[in-house]
Design a protein around this motif. Structure first.
Motif, PDB file in Angstrom:
ATOM      1  N   SER A   1     -10.767  16.092  -9.613  1.00  0.00           N
ATOM      2  CA  SER A   1     -10.203  15.924  -7.992  1.00  0.00           C
ATOM      3  C   SER A   1     -10.380  14.766  -7.618  1.00  0.00           C
ATOM      4  N   LEU A   2      -9.479  14.127  -6.599  1.00  0.00           N
ATOM      5  CA  LEU A   2      -9.695  12.913  -6.043  1.00  0.00           C
ATOM      6  C   LEU A   2     -10.862  12.526  -5.100  1.00  0.00           C
ATOM      7  N   GLU A   3     -11.390  11.506  -5.365  1.00  0.00           N
ATOM      8  CA  GLU A   3     -12.590  11.072  -4.539  1.00  0.00           C
ATOM      9  C   GLU A   3     -12.498   9.742  -4.036  1.00  0.00           C
TER      10      GLU A   3
ATOM     11  N   TYR B   1      -2.766  20.784   0.300  1.00  0.00           N
ATOM     12  CA  TYR B   1      -2.533  19.601  -0.383  1.00  0.00           C
ATOM     13  C   TYR B   1      -3.377  18.378   0.282  1.00  0.00           C
ATOM     14  N   LEU B   2      -3.593  17.348  -0.536  1.00  0.00           N
ATOM     15  CA  LEU B   2      -4.299  16.045   0.152  1.00  0.00           C
ATOM     16  C   LEU B   2      -3.266  14.986   0.380  1.00  0.00           C
ATOM     17  N   ARG B   3      -3.434  14.356   1.535  1.00  0.00           N
ATOM     18  CA  ARG B   3      -2.507  12.983   1.678  1.00  0.00           C
ATOM     19  C   ARG B   3      -3.589  11.941   1.701  1.00  0.00           C
ATOM     20  N   VAL B   4      -3.492  10.933   0.888  1.00  0.00           N
ATOM     21  CA  VAL B   4      -4.222   9.894   0.469  1.00  0.00           C
ATOM     22  C   VAL B   4      -3.832   8.383   0.834  1.00  0.00           C
TER      23      VAL B   4
ATOM     24  N   ASP C   1       0.847  -1.051  -0.143  1.00  0.00           N
ATOM     25  CA  ASP C   1       0.055  -0.038   0.055  1.00  0.00           C
ATOM     26  C   ASP C   1       0.899   1.321  -0.048  1.00  0.00           C
ATOM     27  N   ALA C   2       0.468   2.402  -0.129  1.00  0.00           N
ATOM     28  CA  ALA C   2       1.285   3.551  -0.229  1.00  0.00           C
ATOM     29  C   ALA C   2       0.354   4.738   0.132  1.00  0.00           C
ATOM     30  N   TRP C   3       1.214   5.758   0.595  1.00  0.00           N
ATOM     31  CA  TRP C   3       0.705   7.145   0.801  1.00  0.00           C
ATOM     32  C   TRP C   3       0.953   7.899  -0.246  1.00  0.00           C
ATOM     33  N   GLY C   4      -0.169   8.589  -0.943  1.00  0.00           N
ATOM     34  CA  GLY C   4      -0.253   9.447  -1.957  1.00  0.00           C
ATOM     35  C   GLY C   4      -0.141  11.225  -1.562  1.00  0.00           C
ATOM     36  N   TYR C   5       0.430  11.901  -2.096  1.00  0.00           N
ATOM     37  CA  TYR C   5       0.299  13.436  -2.010  1.00  0.00           C
ATOM     38  C   TYR C   5      -0.126  14.037  -3.066  1.00  0.00           C
ATOM     39  N   PHE C   6      -1.414  14.990  -3.125  1.00  0.00           N
ATOM     40  CA  PHE C   6      -1.898  15.276  -4.294  1.00  0.00           C
ATOM     41  C   PHE C   6      -2.077  16.799  -4.004  1.00  0.00           C
TER      42      PHE C   6
END
Length: 124
Positions: free
Chosen positions: A84-86, A114-117, A67-72
């Motif tokens: 945008s991310l949903e 920003y978003l951390r996902v 799994d991962a953390w994503g920054y957007f």
């Protein structure tokens, strides 16, 4: 109060990823959602795979290696379309497909920076 300029956030978003957005039409006879691809967008992000050392901070089975953390960014304009991310969107990076699970907004003052996902890896 210190304000973080948006251009500083864009500087660390260097990885090219593909955002796949789907619409859910209906469910099949087994209760599985039938998804239809609405759009595929190339965007910049920062992806950090979750390591073994990080697993000790989470309950067993909740987060897995792979799994991962994503920054957007909070939103993107791609060919004149604002996206945008949903939750349940898919991210494709480095030959791996992830599904968007948890979205955390990072805010400075009144601005979303920003978003951390949390990205759950999809097998197959």
């Amino acid at each position: 109060m210190y304000k973080i300029p948006k251009w500083q956030v864009k500087k660390f978003l260097k990885k090219e990823v593909t955002l796949n957005k789907y619409s859910i039409e209906a469910t099949d006879e087994y209760g599985q959602a039938q998804k239809t691809l609405v759009g595929s967008y190339s965007i910049k992000a920062e992806i950090q795979p979750i390591t073994f050392d990080q697993l000790i901070h989470y309950p067993p089975g909740e987060v897995e290696i792979g799994d991962a953390w994503g920054y957007f960014q909070t939103s993107y304009v791609v060919k004149g379309v604002t996206v945008s991310l949903e939750p349940d969107d898919e991210i494709v990076w480095n030959g791996q497909t992830f599904i968007v699970r948890n979205i955390e907004k990072y805010i400075a003052g009144e601005d979303e920076i920003y978003l951390r996902v949390y990205l759950k890896r999809i097998e197959g």
